[in-house]
Design a protein around this motif. Structure first.
Motif: not given
Length: 131
Positions: A104-112
């Motif tokens: 989830a953190w990796e996904h959040a980092a990609e969209r930020t």
């Protein structure tokens, strides 16, 4: 709430914590957050400082054996790996849940956008692996 005396006790009990005259220093906000989580879990009795220091030492030795140059820049990565190992071994969480949050953190980092604080949202967990 974390006891304000915890940081000095932690720096005395755990060798190698990057410090200056005012206390621990962090290069990134996540390092301070990892530090605070460790203090909170210690205060809750999840582990002793001796146990933490021994596990952190094992983690650092393992990283060095894998080629970590031990320049100090990766110290809090070892801190985070140690935190994950201990909470899993103590039954606070399990490896599947840790993997789900990591995804989830990796996904959040990609969209930020770069330079913006990363914030986990429910949508990030929909893209993460389920335990």
């Amino acid at each position: 709430m974390i006891d304000p005396a915890s940081a000095p006790r932690a720096t005395a009990a755990v060798p190698g914590i990057p410090c200056n005259a005012e206390g621990p220093v962090f290069r990134e906000p996540w390092e301070a957050q990892a530090f605070a989580m460790v203090l909170a879990l210690h205060e809750c009795g999840v582990f002793t400082w001796h146990e933490w220091a021994a596990t952190l030492g094992e983690e650092i030795k393992r990283a060095q054996a894998s080629g970590d140059p031990d320049t100090g820049e990766t110290y809090y990565r070892h801190w985070l790996n140690t935190l994950e190992r201990l909470v899993a071994s103590k039954g606070v969480t399990d490896s599947a849940m840790l993997a789900r949050y990591r995804d989830a953190w990796e996904h959040a980092a990609e969209r930020t956008p770069h330079g913006t604080p990363i914030e986990l949202k429910a949508e990030d967990f929909r893209h993460a692996h389920k335990p």
